[in-house]
Motif scaffolding. Structure first.
Motif, PDB file in Angstrom:
ATOM      1  N   SER A   1      40.406  82.107  28.386  1.00 39.00           N
ATOM      2  CA  SER A   1      39.871  83.192  27.559  1.00 39.00           C
ATOM      3  C   SER A   1      40.400  84.532  28.033  1.00 39.00           C
ATOM      4  N   ALA A   2      40.436  84.725  29.347  1.00 39.97           N
ATOM      5  CA  ALA A   2      40.959  85.981  29.879  1.00 39.97           C
ATOM      6  C   ALA A   2      42.434  86.131  29.532  1.00 39.97           C
TER       7      ALA A   2
ATOM      8  N   SER B   1      43.972  84.779  27.007  1.00 40.66           N
ATOM      9  CA  SER B   1      44.035  85.019  25.561  1.00 40.66           C
ATOM     10  C   SER B   1      43.756  86.486  25.250  1.00 40.66           C
ATOM     11  N   ASP B   2      42.759  87.065  25.885  1.00 35.59           N
ATOM     12  CA  ASP B   2      42.459  88.491  25.678  1.00 35.59           C
ATOM     13  C   ASP B   2      43.628  89.361  26.121  1.00 35.59           C
ATOM     14  N   GLN B   3      44.215  89.007  27.254  1.00 37.51           N
ATOM     15  CA  GLN B   3      45.353  89.779  27.762  1.00 37.51           C
ATOM     16  C   GLN B   3      46.532  89.685  26.790  1.00 37.51           C
TER      17      GLN B   3
ATOM     18  N   LYS C   1      46.352  89.142  23.569  1.00 38.91           N
ATOM     19  CA  LYS C   1      46.009  89.929  22.375  1.00 38.91           C
ATOM     20  C   LYS C   1      46.302  91.402  22.609  1.00 38.91           C
ATOM     21  N   LYS C   2      45.941  91.903  23.790  1.00 41.81           N
ATOM     22  CA  LYS C   2      46.220  93.302  24.106  1.00 41.81           C
ATOM     23  C   LYS C   2      47.722  93.561  24.124  1.00 41.81           C
ATOM     24  N   GLN C   3      48.478  92.668  24.746  1.00 37.14           N
ATOM     25  CA  GLN C   3      49.920  92.850  24.832  1.00 37.14           C
ATOM     26  C   GLN C   3      50.567  92.775  23.450  1.00 37.14           C
TER      27      GLN C   3
END
Length: 141
Positions: A81-82, A84-86, A88-90
Protein backbone atom coordinates in the motif's frame (compact mmCIF):
# COMPACT_ATOMS: atom_id res chain seq x y z
CA UNK A 1 -43.42 -94.40 46.54
CA UNK A 2 -41.22 -92.30 48.56
CA UNK A 3 -38.23 -94.10 47.13
CA UNK A 4 -39.23 -93.30 43.52
CA UNK A 5 -40.08 -89.79 44.51
CA UNK A 6 -36.56 -89.33 45.92
CA UNK A 7 -35.01 -90.74 42.71
CA UNK A 8 -37.06 -88.37 40.56
CA UNK A 9 -36.03 -85.41 42.68
CA UNK A 10 -32.39 -86.51 42.66
CA UNK A 11 -32.52 -87.00 38.89
CA UNK A 12 -34.05 -83.54 38.49
CA UNK A 13 -31.29 -82.04 40.67
CA UNK A 14 -28.64 -83.89 38.59
CA UNK A 15 -30.11 -82.53 35.36
CA UNK A 16 -30.21 -79.03 36.82
CA UNK A 17 -26.59 -79.42 37.92
CA UNK A 18 -25.60 -80.50 34.41
CA UNK A 19 -27.43 -77.49 32.93
CA UNK A 20 -25.67 -75.22 35.46
CA UNK A 21 -22.24 -76.70 34.62
CA UNK A 22 -22.92 -76.21 30.89
CA UNK A 23 -24.06 -72.64 31.43
CA UNK A 24 -20.98 -71.93 33.60
CA UNK A 25 -18.76 -73.34 30.85
CA UNK A 26 -20.49 -71.07 28.29
CA UNK A 27 -20.09 -68.03 30.58
CA UNK A 28 -16.41 -68.87 31.07
CA UNK A 29 -15.84 -68.87 27.29
CA UNK A 30 -17.60 -65.52 26.95
CA UNK A 31 -15.59 -64.02 29.82
CA UNK A 32 -12.31 -65.19 28.23
CA UNK A 33 -13.35 -63.62 24.91
CA UNK A 34 -14.34 -60.42 26.72
CA UNK A 35 -10.94 -60.26 28.46
CA UNK A 36 -9.19 -60.73 25.11
CA UNK A 37 -11.32 -57.95 23.64
CA UNK A 38 -10.49 -55.80 26.67
CA UNK A 39 -6.76 -56.14 25.98
CA UNK A 40 -7.19 -55.20 22.32
CA UNK A 41 -9.48 -52.33 23.35
CA UNK A 42 -6.82 -51.05 25.77
CA UNK A 43 -4.23 -51.19 22.97
CA UNK A 44 -6.60 -49.32 20.65
CA UNK A 45 -7.28 -46.67 23.29
CA UNK A 46 -3.53 -46.25 23.88
CA UNK A 47 -2.95 -45.77 20.15
CA UNK A 48 -5.85 -43.31 20.00
CA UNK A 49 -4.38 -41.27 22.85
CA UNK A 50 -0.98 -41.19 21.12
CA UNK A 51 -2.49 -40.12 17.81
CA UNK A 52 -4.58 -37.45 19.57
CA UNK A 53 -1.48 -36.00 21.23
CA UNK A 54 0.34 -35.91 17.90
CA UNK A 55 -2.66 -34.20 16.27
CA UNK A 56 -2.82 -31.62 19.07
CA UNK A 57 0.87 -30.79 18.58
CA UNK A 58 0.34 -30.53 14.82
CA UNK A 59 -2.64 -28.22 15.33
CA UNK A 60 -0.56 -26.05 17.66
CA UNK A 61 2.15 -25.83 15.01
CA UNK A 62 -0.41 -24.95 12.36
CA UNK A 63 -1.88 -22.21 14.55
CA UNK A 64 1.59 -20.74 15.06
CA UNK A 65 2.27 -20.89 11.33
CA UNK A 66 -1.05 -19.21 10.55
CA UNK A 67 -0.25 -16.39 13.00
CA UNK A 68 3.19 -15.88 11.44
CA UNK A 69 1.78 -15.91 7.91
CA UNK A 70 -0.96 -13.49 8.93
CA UNK A 71 1.59 -11.09 10.44
CA UNK A 72 3.89 -11.35 7.40
CA UNK A 73 0.97 -10.89 5.03
CA UNK A 74 -0.18 -7.83 6.98
CA UNK A 75 3.29 -6.31 6.74
CA UNK A 76 3.50 -7.12 3.03
CA UNK A 77 0.09 -5.57 2.39
CA UNK A 78 1.08 -2.44 4.32
CA UNK A 79 4.35 -2.21 2.35
CA UNK A 80 2.50 -2.72 -0.93
CA UNK A 81 0.00 0.00 0.00
CA UNK A 82 2.82 2.39 0.84
CA UNK A 83 4.56 1.58 -2.46
CA UNK A 84 1.30 2.07 -4.32
CA UNK A 85 0.84 5.50 -2.72
CA UNK A 86 4.42 6.42 -3.56
CA UNK A 87 3.92 5.34 -7.18
CA UNK A 88 0.71 7.39 -7.40
CA UNK A 89 2.59 10.46 -6.20
CA UNK A 90 5.41 9.86 -8.67
CA UNK A 91 2.94 9.38 -11.52
CA UNK A 92 1.25 12.64 -10.56
CA UNK A 93 4.60 14.41 -10.55
CA UNK A 94 5.43 12.85 -13.94
CA UNK A 95 2.13 14.11 -15.33
CA UNK A 96 2.95 17.61 -14.05
CA UNK A 97 6.37 17.51 -15.70
CA UNK A 98 4.80 16.28 -18.95
CA UNK A 99 2.24 19.12 -18.87
CA UNK A 100 4.97 21.70 -18.30
CA UNK A 101 7.02 20.23 -21.15
CA UNK A 102 3.98 20.34 -23.41
CA UNK A 103 3.49 24.01 -22.55
CA UNK A 104 7.17 24.70 -23.32
CA UNK A 105 6.83 22.93 -26.68
CA UNK A 106 3.64 24.79 -27.48
CA UNK A 107 5.24 28.11 -26.56
CA UNK A 108 8.36 27.36 -28.63
CA UNK A 109 6.39 26.42 -31.75
CA UNK A 110 5.57 29.23 -34.20
CA UNK A 111 1.87 30.15 -34.31
CA UNK A 112 1.03 28.84 -37.78
CA UNK A 113 3.17 25.69 -37.77
CA UNK A 114 1.39 22.32 -37.94
CA UNK A 115 2.92 19.50 -35.90
CA UNK A 116 4.32 16.85 -38.22
CA UNK A 117 5.31 14.49 -35.41
CA UNK A 118 3.34 12.82 -32.67
CA UNK A 119 2.81 14.49 -29.32
CA UNK A 120 5.13 12.04 -27.58
CA UNK A 121 7.91 12.70 -30.07
CA UNK A 122 7.38 16.44 -29.75
CA UNK A 123 7.54 16.21 -25.97
CA UNK A 124 10.71 14.12 -26.13
CA UNK A 125 12.30 16.60 -28.55
CA UNK A 126 11.28 19.55 -26.37
CA UNK A 127 12.71 17.87 -23.29
CA UNK A 128 15.95 17.21 -25.10
CA UNK A 129 16.12 20.79 -26.37
CA UNK A 130 15.44 22.07 -22.88
CA UNK A 131 18.23 19.89 -21.49
CA UNK A 132 20.64 21.06 -24.21
CA UNK A 133 19.80 24.70 -23.52
CA UNK A 134 20.42 24.18 -19.82
CA UNK A 135 23.78 22.54 -20.56
CA UNK A 136 24.88 25.42 -22.83
CA UNK A 137 24.07 27.90 -20.07
CA UNK A 138 26.37 25.96 -17.73
CA UNK A 139 23.71 24.18 -15.70
CA UNK A 140 23.12 20.46 -15.68
CA UNK A 141 19.62 19.28 -16.51
Amino acid sequence: MSHTFAIVIESLVAVLLLVTVGYCWLLNKRLLRLKADEASLKATIGELITVTEIAERAIGGLKLTVREVNENLGRDIAAASALSDQLKKQLGEGDNVLRRLSKIVAAARPAGEQPAVSAAQANAAAAQAFAERRRHNGLAA
